[in-house]
Design a protein around this motif. Structure first.
Motif, short mmCIF file in Angstrom:
data_model
loop_
_atom_site.label_atom_id
_atom_site.label_comp_id
_atom_site.label_asym_id
_atom_site.label_seq_id
_atom_site.Cartn_x
_atom_site.Cartn_y
_atom_site.Cartn_z
N LEU A 25 0.85 -1.20 0.00
CA LEU A 25 0.00 0.00 0.00
C LEU A 25 0.88 1.24 0.00
O LEU A 25 1.82 1.34 0.79
N LEU A 77 0.14 -5.53 2.25
CA LEU A 77 -1.20 -6.07 2.42
C LEU A 77 -1.14 -7.59 2.48
O LEU A 77 -0.57 -8.23 1.59
N GLU A 124 -6.65 -8.66 2.54
CA GLU A 124 -6.71 -7.28 2.99
C GLU A 124 -6.83 -6.33 1.80
O GLU A 124 -6.31 -6.61 0.72
N HIS A 125 -7.51 -5.20 2.01
CA HIS A 125 -7.71 -4.21 0.96
C HIS A 125 -7.46 -2.81 1.51
O HIS A 125 -7.51 -2.60 2.73
N LYS A 126 -7.23 -1.89 0.62
CA LYS A 126 -7.02 -0.51 1.05
C LYS A 126 -8.34 0.07 1.57
O LYS A 126 -9.42 -0.31 1.13
#
Length: 525
Positions: A187, A198, A202-204
């Protein structure tokens, strides 16, 4: 989600105010605009209901659901089922506006939903629209225009979203998908400064943040480079390489054993030389999923730090392409036809797993597309049929699972008799139970999902839902679903359902009979 407002804390029906008509509210929220949040929709609907003397008895909510298709919108499907089955205890449906039914590309789809309600004697009101839905010529014309405008909005939004994603690709940012073995997602903020790596799934969370690919742990990078050396310099095949990796106990980035196809994908993906390529396939407006020709791909060469030299990658592509160039069209199709005869189906994964067969990309390049190659050998798929093999395996497991359930009930002191025609179990000659096997599905992010289809035709008193483990080789656990909980024909489960599912979970078959008997006693008093 369906909320019944007709029950008070005492569990007794609430009296409808004199002069008020019972109505249901339907709200849908995608992620398009704040004014369409479900709370705001309900506020407008409630004010409309107060003015028109309606009492909202039920609320059907589809949160975070696209309006392009009816599929996946469980609340709307539940509403239509209640309406058409005669179970609806309301005379009207209140909707925020015409677009809440959906932004269908065919305006007739939205019209059909309203028509189904009208045929059941239930009127539909659009609370935020400036016209009365009274069946007049004027309202019919306005509704038709509004439905067409809703579909056009989706088309325009699709163009804008595609343009935005393509621009981010050209700037060197990653747009979704697993990073792959030997790579990691990182990220970065809007100025390009690194923030965090990440993990899988998982995501931003901040809109201005971006994701890039970076080389993974040194051990994985070294192994990726070794795979290319084995393939390019030692001329080992993908299946040989997969066997060597499995012998070493190495797993893929998805924690699975290596296969010929997994090695092949590692050898053909340009991200290992740092290129950012996007748009190989498209599914615009959720209409048709298709492969795009290379000329339509969006790319940024040299976007990431490479893991393997360009020369090694180019040499690997030449070897792969040469396997197909040595064959005539007739030979390639004959081999593909033989695979179809053996497997009964075709897919890119199946082709890439077969030794001495050109890759799926080679077939697509030689014949214009995989679908055309399929058609030339008499196979015309309309979707990915890999699930058929899994379903065949589950059908073979079904008798053994029934025997396990029967044995568990017997050991608990009960008696179960199987109906040879329907496979229904009659327990203690008092109630029936149906056994449903739910195959395990792994999403792109690695999460596990199960879809349970209830046998509403047989209408059993209990449904024993068997969730399969990852790989679908053995049961994971069991859910006991009383008939009173069967509001819908399909239930969707994730790995941890908490209290969101109104059912009982069992990790041991020996509890089935005891809990079933308790449930029966409670229902019969």
């Amino acid at each position: 989600m369906v909320i019944d407002w007709s029950q008070t804390g005492t569990g007794k029906p609430k009296e409808v105010e004199r002069g008020r008509t019972r109505a249901a509210a339907y709200v849908r929220m995608s992620t398009e605009h704040q004014k369409y949040s479900t709370d705001n929709q309900l506020a407008v609907i409630q004010r409309y209901a107060d003015r028109r003397q309606y009492e909202i008895a039920r609320t059907y909510t589809d949160s975070g659901k696209s309006g392009l298709r009816l599929v996946g919108r469980d609340a709307l499907q539940a509403l239509l089922q209640d309406v058409e089955s005669g179970l609806a205890d309301f005379m009207a449906i209140l909707v925020y506006d015409v677009s809440r039914w959906g932004r269908f590309q065919d305006p007739d789809e939205a019209a059909a939903i309203e028509l189904r309600c009208k045929h059941a004697g239930i009127v539909v009101h659009y609370c935020a629209e400036q016209f009365e839905n009274d069946g007049s010529i004027g309202s019919s014309i306005v509704k038709t225009v509004k439905r067409a405008m809703a579909g056009e909005y989706s088309r325009e939004l699709s163009v804008k979203v595609f343009a935005g994603q393509a621009n981010l690709i050209r700037l060197g940012f990653r747009q979704g998908g697993a990073p792959g073995f030997g790579l990691r997602r990182v990220l970065v903020d809007q100025t390009g400064n690194r923030k965090a790596e990440l993990a899988r799934g998982e995501h931003k969370s901040i809109a201005t943040d971006r994701v890039v690919l970076v080389p993974g742990p040194a051990g994985e990078v070294t192994l990726v480079q070794q795979i290319y050396r084995w393939f390019v310099e030692d001329r080992l095949g993908e299946r040989q390489i997969a066997g060597m990796l499995n012998d070493r106990g190495v797993l893929t980035d998805l924690n699975r054993p290596w296969t010929r196809g997994a090695v092949h994908q590692l050898l053909i993906n340009e991200k290992y030389v740092g290129n950012n390529v996007w748009g190989r396939t498209s599914f615009k407006l959720k209409q048709v999923h298709k492969r795009n020709p290379p000329g339509m791909w969006v790319r940024r060469d040299g976007a990431f730090e490479p893991v393997v030299p360009v020369e090694a990658f180019t040499a690997a592509q030449e070897i792969i392409e040469a396997r197909a160039l040595r064959m005539s069209d007739e030979t390639m199709l004959a081999k593909l036809e033989e695979v179809l005869r053996q497997k009964g189906m075709l897919s890119g994964l199946i082709i890439d797993e077969v030794d001495d067969l050109p890759s799926s990309s080679s077939y697509a390049s030689r014949f214009g597309s995989l679908l055309r190659a399929y058609a030339l050998v008499g196979f015309v798929p309309d979707r990915d049929y890999r699930y058929l093999e899994i379903n065949r395996q589950l059908r073979q497991l079904h008798p053994d699972i029934i025997k396990d359930v029967v044995r568990g009930i017997d050991e608990a002191g009960g008696r179960a008799v199987q109906d040879a025609g329907t496979d229904l179990l009659r327990i203690n000659s008092e109630f029936t139970a149906s056994i449903v096997i739910a195959r395990c599905i792994e999403t792109c992010a690695g999460a596990l999902r199960w879809k349970i289809r209830l046998d509403t035709a047989l209408n059993p008193d209990l449904t024993i839902a068997v969730r399969m483990r990852r790989g679908n080789e053995a049961p994971l656990d069991y859910y006991l679903l009383p008939r009173l909980d069967m509001h819908e024909a399909v239930l969707r489960l994730c790995e941890f359902n908490g209290l969101s599912l109104d059912c009982y979970r069992f990790d041991s078959l020996f509890h089935l009979y005891d809990m079933a008997a308790r449930k029966q006693m409670l229902e019969t008093g």
